[in-house]
Structures are given as C-alpha cells and as structure tokens.
Design a protein around this motif. Structure first.
Motif, short mmCIF file in Angstrom:
data_model
loop_
_atom_site.label_atom_id
_atom_site.label_comp_id
_atom_site.label_asym_id
_atom_site.label_seq_id
_atom_site.Cartn_x
_atom_site.Cartn_y
_atom_site.Cartn_z
N THR A 36 -27.34 -27.33 19.92
CA THR A 36 -26.78 -28.63 20.31
C THR A 36 -25.92 -28.39 21.55
OG1 THR A 36 -24.85 -28.38 18.86
CG2 THR A 36 -26.76 -29.56 17.95
N GLU A 84 -22.86 -30.40 24.41
CA GLU A 84 -21.82 -31.41 24.59
C GLU A 84 -22.02 -32.09 25.93
OE1 GLU A 84 -17.10 -31.33 25.46
OE2 GLU A 84 -17.74 -30.22 23.69
N VAL A 143 -25.19 -31.70 30.36
CA VAL A 143 -24.71 -31.21 29.07
C VAL A 143 -24.45 -29.72 29.15
CG1 VAL A 143 -25.99 -33.00 27.83
CG2 VAL A 143 -27.03 -30.74 28.13
N THR A 189 -22.00 -20.21 28.56
CA THR A 189 -22.18 -21.63 28.80
C THR A 189 -23.43 -21.83 29.65
OG1 THR A 189 -19.81 -22.04 28.71
CG2 THR A 189 -21.14 -23.69 29.83
N THR A 223 -18.62 -39.25 26.97
CA THR A 223 -18.37 -37.88 27.40
C THR A 223 -17.75 -37.14 26.22
OG1 THR A 223 -18.09 -38.54 29.70
CG2 THR A 223 -17.11 -36.44 29.05
N GLY A 224 -18.22 -35.93 25.95
CA GLY A 224 -17.73 -35.13 24.83
C GLY A 224 -18.59 -35.24 23.58
N ASP A 225 -19.51 -36.23 23.54
CA ASP A 225 -20.39 -36.37 22.38
C ASP A 225 -21.32 -35.16 22.27
OD1 ASP A 225 -19.31 -38.81 21.72
OD2 ASP A 225 -21.09 -39.99 22.27
N GLU A 226 -21.71 -34.87 21.03
CA GLU A 226 -22.66 -33.79 20.77
C GLU A 226 -24.07 -34.37 20.77
OE1 GLU A 226 -23.33 -30.14 17.57
OE2 GLU A 226 -21.96 -31.78 17.08
#
Length: 119
Positions: free
Chosen positions: A37, A39, A62, A70, A84-87
């Motif tokens: 997954t 972010e 993402v 990363t 922004t920040g959602d998985e």
C-alpha cells in the motif's frame, strides 16, 4: 501483471526501473509494488484530458515504504473522493484509456496498467 520497481545493487529502489540506478548501480531484483500500500503525497484532478482518458482524471503522487526505502509513483486514482495522506493500493485495470480514441493503432501498445484505490 505486476507493478515492477527495481532494486539496485546499492539498495536503492526506483519505479519505473532503469538500466542503472540513481547512483549508477546495476539492477539486482524487481519488486512488485502491487503487493504494497502507499500514501498519497499530493493529488490533482485534470478536466482537460488526453484522447481516450476519462474525464475528470484524478491523479496522485504516492509513496510506498518498501523495507525502509521510499518509492514514489504517479498514477490515476479510482476516485476523486480522497485526501492527502490517505492510504491507497494499486489495482490492475484492463484499459487506462480507450484504445479507439488515440492516434496509435490499438494493437501497437498495451492499454492496461494500475490505478490507485483508497484502502
């Protein structure tokens, strides 16, 4: 189909892969990002899309965390209902764009790929 990133001999990872890594290292292995997954770092909605691309076209940058490295990717979102920040997770789709709407022969390239879907 997999969403292949490349790990290089020096441990760095990039997506998409290249013949040499950011520091000149040779490829060592591939990593399927569709098993991870990510972010959302940032996103936007385009209303002036290329031929065959759905309108509006939701796009995101993402970040995947792959064993402490990363890895960034850009791609379409399945929805504009995100923050922004959602998985998100990569999901395979058969057609990222309509093969009949472009200027190329439909059989001349692959039309499938990955979009990002909220988890």
């Amino acid at each position: 189909m997999s969403m292949d990133a490349t790990r290089y001999e020096d441990g760095t990872i990039s997506y998409p892969g290249h013949p040499r890594g950011p520091n000149g290292a040779k490829p060592a292995e591939t990593i399927d990002l569709s098993e991870y997954t990510a972010e959302i770092v940032t996103w936007t909605t385009s209303t002036a899309t290329p031929p065959g691309v759905r309108e509006p076209n939701h796009l995101a940058i993402v970040e995947f965390d792959v064993e402490g490295e990363t890895v960034r990717a850009i791609g379409q979102l399945t929805t504009g209902d995100i923050e922004t920040g959602d998985e998100v997770q990569p999901v395979h789709v058969d057609e990222l764009r309509d093969p009949d709407a472009g200027i190329r022969e439909p059989d001349s390239q692959a039309w499938d790929g990955y979009q990002f879907e909220p988890v």
